[in-house]
Design an enzyme around this catalytic site. Structure first.
Site, short mmCIF file in Angstrom:
data_model
loop_
_atom_site.label_atom_id
_atom_site.label_comp_id
_atom_site.label_asym_id
_atom_site.label_seq_id
_atom_site.Cartn_x
_atom_site.Cartn_y
_atom_site.Cartn_z
N CYS A 109 6.84 -13.75 -14.59
CA CYS A 109 6.89 -12.42 -15.24
C CYS A 109 6.28 -12.47 -16.64
O CYS A 109 6.02 -11.43 -17.22
CB CYS A 109 8.32 -11.94 -15.42
SG CYS A 109 9.27 -11.74 -13.91
N CYS A 156 10.68 -16.72 -17.79
CA CYS A 156 10.03 -16.82 -16.47
C CYS A 156 8.53 -16.67 -16.67
O CYS A 156 8.07 -15.60 -17.10
CB CYS A 156 10.54 -15.74 -15.51
SG CYS A 156 9.54 -15.68 -14.00
N LYS A 171 1.37 -16.22 -0.93
CA LYS A 171 0.02 -16.74 -1.15
C LYS A 171 -0.75 -16.85 0.15
O LYS A 171 -1.93 -16.53 0.22
CB LYS A 171 0.09 -18.12 -1.84
CG LYS A 171 0.20 -18.00 -3.34
CD LYS A 171 -0.52 -19.12 -4.07
CE LYS A 171 -0.83 -18.64 -5.49
NZ LYS A 171 -0.76 -19.55 -6.53
N HIS A 211 -5.92 -9.73 -4.83
CA HIS A 211 -5.31 -9.52 -3.52
C HIS A 211 -5.19 -8.02 -3.21
O HIS A 211 -5.57 -7.19 -4.05
CB HIS A 211 -3.97 -10.25 -3.43
CG HIS A 211 -2.99 -9.88 -4.52
ND1 HIS A 211 -2.48 -8.62 -4.68
CD2 HIS A 211 -2.43 -10.63 -5.51
CE1 HIS A 211 -1.63 -8.60 -5.69
NE2 HIS A 211 -1.60 -9.80 -6.24
N HIS A 261 10.47 -14.00 -9.03
CA HIS A 261 9.68 -15.21 -8.77
C HIS A 261 10.61 -16.35 -8.36
O HIS A 261 10.83 -17.29 -9.13
CB HIS A 261 8.86 -15.58 -10.01
CG HIS A 261 7.87 -14.52 -10.39
ND1 HIS A 261 8.14 -13.57 -11.35
CD2 HIS A 261 6.64 -14.25 -9.90
CE1 HIS A 261 7.09 -12.75 -11.44
NE2 HIS A 261 6.17 -13.13 -10.57
O1 ME8 Z 1 1.35 -7.70 -13.98
N1 ME8 Z 1 1.35 -4.13 -4.23
O2 ME8 Z 1 -0.72 -8.64 -13.63
P1 ME8 Z 1 -0.67 -8.91 -12.07
C1 ME8 Z 1 0.96 -3.24 -5.16
N2 ME8 Z 1 -1.13 -8.90 -16.19
N3 ME8 Z 1 0.66 -3.55 -6.43
C2 ME8 Z 1 0.78 -4.83 -6.78
C3 ME8 Z 1 1.18 -5.83 -5.88
C4 ME8 Z 1 1.48 -5.43 -4.54
N4 ME8 Z 1 1.86 -6.30 -3.60
N5 ME8 Z 1 1.21 -7.02 -6.54
C5 ME8 Z 1 0.81 -6.75 -7.82
C6 ME8 Z 1 0.29 -8.13 -14.39
N6 ME8 Z 1 0.57 -5.45 -7.96
C7 ME8 Z 1 -0.01 -8.07 -15.88
C8 ME8 Z 1 -0.27 -6.63 -16.27
S1 ME8 Z 1 -0.93 -4.73 -18.04
C9 ME8 Z 1 -1.00 -4.63 -19.72
C10 ME8 Z 1 -0.58 -6.41 -17.73
C11 ME8 Z 1 0.14 -4.75 -9.19
O3 ME8 Z 1 -1.98 -9.52 -11.75
C12 ME8 Z 1 1.10 -4.98 -10.34
O4 ME8 Z 1 2.21 -4.13 -10.22
O5 ME8 Z 1 0.58 -9.62 -11.69
C13 ME8 Z 1 0.23 -4.68 -11.53
O6 ME8 Z 1 0.22 -3.29 -11.80
C14 ME8 Z 1 -1.15 -5.14 -11.07
O7 ME8 Z 1 -1.08 -5.30 -9.65
C15 ME8 Z 1 -1.54 -6.46 -11.71
O8 ME8 Z 1 -0.57 -7.45 -11.42
#
Ligand code: ME8
Length: 508
Positions: free
Chosen positions: A129, A126, A296, A18, A146
């Site tokens: 998270c 959760c 979503k 996204h 969440h």
């Molecule tokens: O957190 N705006 O994965 P993820 C800006 N797998 N950044 C965003 C965002 C938004 N609306 N939504 C998500 C994870 N992100 C873990 C990470 S690292 C060892 C494991 C950013 O798919 C979020 O902050 O939920 C994160 O840095 C990245 O997208 C992946 O999010």
């Protein structure tokens, strides 16, 4: 040559990419490209977080195997990153053998230092998270982040990591290394959290089968964050010696929701294993729609393929970093407002300001001087270029990408103003102003050439096209720019860099 290893978060394999993911990857890509422009040897890694409860649940909901799901999503994410021109050197997936071997080696090493012990966990979890939650962290019995997910009560035998033992060392490290957690707001949050004390955390799960097998403990898998964080070293070959060629990382780029994992748990794991800590963790802000996290349905309306196709990949990259500061949240009133602002920015900054500057500079140089331009000039515009390049370099080194972009675009604005005030068409009619006209044209070519180079991390393809349109070949590094500025502009040709969007279009 100095080395620069940077990473982003690895994205969860439980849904489509996204705009939040895109914003993070584009921002990190801008840093990687800027460092290359500075002549540094860069290694840039992104990837997928493919284990854990959330991925297993999504696969079950779709009636598929987790492996099938993560394979499909890895291809989907990589396709988007290619369309967006992300210049990563490696793509790490946590289901790869190179990764699980590294995780197991790291867990063994941490166990050898005495920092792992067996205990029973009773509490909330959760899966959004992928984190254990204290009762005090819940709001109305739900995870504050969440709210639509059920929080689970779990009781299981786990291996625990002695996180609490690292509190004082972590505080000391954060206090004596101001660059370790950036921006400042994130650093303060983490210091407050550390001062409040730390609990030990689970390092294994005995009720989640989809993960890296915990060494010498049948039936346990490595807790998904203990598995995910080491991607930063598995991708560069840990535990083989060669991993030291890149470690410690110069920069981990992550979102503000996961700073606790990167600024507390990960450094404690590294300390326990006797490894160095990354130099900087940058916690960027969030892209929001209507005040909230991306839902979503909003994410689906802002489909990345469509956004890239709408005005081209460079325009989308430009918009993300022009409109969303790299250190803060940015809230768009609605999906429609997002799209409208995208089109407005595109027309005003790219089609008008940059596109017109290119057309005017090339056509006047051809018309008045057959494309021959001198290299030295000492005009008011030259003075602006010098100070803008300085401001750009400082901002970019400090990861203030929005300020760097603004400094780059200030050259475009100044050059357009310079044309309006100098009126080269009048100078061309006055034989006493020949030298002035030469200087004005030289300054414009220098302004545009410089703009192409400093904008190249943001709009790599279009920046290359501008440089070619000026008669250059490959874009030079920042250091070689002055020597390589073109002096012969080829005859006009009819490419429009950024075609104007003429009429309003509806939302999609
Ligand atoms: O957190 N705006 O994965 P993820 C800006 N797998 N950044 C965003 C965002 C938004 N609306 N939504 C998500 C994870 N992100 C873990 C990470 S690292 C060892 C494991 C950013 O798919 C979020 O902050 O939920 C994160 O840095 C990245 O997208 C992946 O999010």
């Amino acid at each position: 040559m100095s080395r620069y290893y940077l990473t982003t978060a690895i994205d969860y394999s439980n849904g489509d990419p996204h705009i939040g993911h895109a914003y993070e990857k584009v921002g990190a890509d801008v840093v990687a490209r800027f460092r290359r422009l500075m002549g540094e040897d860069v290694h840039f890694v992104i990837g997928m977080d493919e284990h854990g409860q959330k991925v297993a649940q999504e696969a079950a909901a779709q009636g598929r195997s987790p492996q099938e799901l993560v394979d499909e999503l890895a291809a989907r994410f990589q396709d988007v990153w290619q369309r967006l021109n992300i210049s990563h050197d490696d793509f790490i997936r946590t289901t790869e053998p190179r990764h699980s071997q590294a995780v197991q080696a790291l867990v063994r090493r941490i166990r050898d230092t005495g920092d792992l012990y067996r205990d029973r966990y009773e509490g909330y979890y959760c899966s959004g998270c992928e984190a254990f939650k204290r009762e005090a962290e819940l709001e109305d019995g739900r995870c504050a982040i969440h709210r639509s997910r059920e929080i689970e009560w779990t009781e299981e035998e786990n291996w625990f990591f002695r996180l609490s033992a690292y509190r004082d060392r972590l505080i000391k490290h954060v206090q004596s290394n101001p660059e370790f957690i950036q921006p400042e707001s994130r650093r303060n949050e983490i210091l407050r959290l550390l001062e409040g004390g730390l609990d030990d955390i689970s390092a294994s799960r005995s009720r989640v089968g989809w993960g890296v097998p915990f060494p010498d403990e049948p039936g346990h898998t490595v807790y998904v964050w203990f598995d995910a964080l080491p991607n930063y070293i598995s991708a560069i070959g840990y535990p083989a010696d060669g991993f030291g060629d890149w470690w410690p990382a110069a920069l981990h780029v992550i979102g503000k929701d996961i700073t606790r994992f990167h600024c507390v748990i990960w450094p404690a794991m590294l300390m326990s294993a006797g490894l160095e800590l990354p130099e900087t963790v940058w916690g960027h802000g969030f892209v929001k729609i209507g005040g909230g996290k991306l839902s979503k349905s909003e994410a689906a309306l802002l489909d990345l393929d469509q956004l890239v196709a709408r005005n081209g990949p460079d325009a989308f990259r430009y918009f993300l970093l022009r409109e969303i500061p790299w250190d803060r949240d940015r809230d768009f009133a609605s999906v429609d407002a997002f799209l409208q602002q995208f089109d407005e920015r595109y027309n005003s900054d790219l089609a008008n300001d940059l596109g017109n500057l290119l057309n005017r500079t090339v056509s006047m140089s051809r018309k008045y001087r057959d494309g021959v331009v001198s290299r030295t000039a000492d005009t008011g515009l030259d003075a602006h270029i010098d100070s803008a390049v300085d401001a750009y370099g400082k901002a970019m080194r400090e990861h203030r990408l929005h300020d760097g972009l603004d400094a780059a675009m200030s050259i475009v604005r100044a050059a357009n103003g310079f044309i309006d005030s100098e009126q080269p068409w009048k100078l061309a009619k006055d034989p006493t102003q020949e030298a002035r006209l030469d200087d004005v044209l030289a300054a414009l070519v220098r302004g545009l050439g410089t703009t192409a180079v400093v904008l190249s991390p943001f709009i790599p393809t279009k920046a290359g096209e501008i440089w070619k349109r000026l008669g250059g070949d490959q874009l030079p590094s920042l250091a070689d720019l002055t020597a390589e500025l073109p002096t012969l502009l080829p005859e006009s040709w009819d490419t429009v860099l950024f075609p104007r969007i003429e009429k309003e279009r509806d939302g999609g």
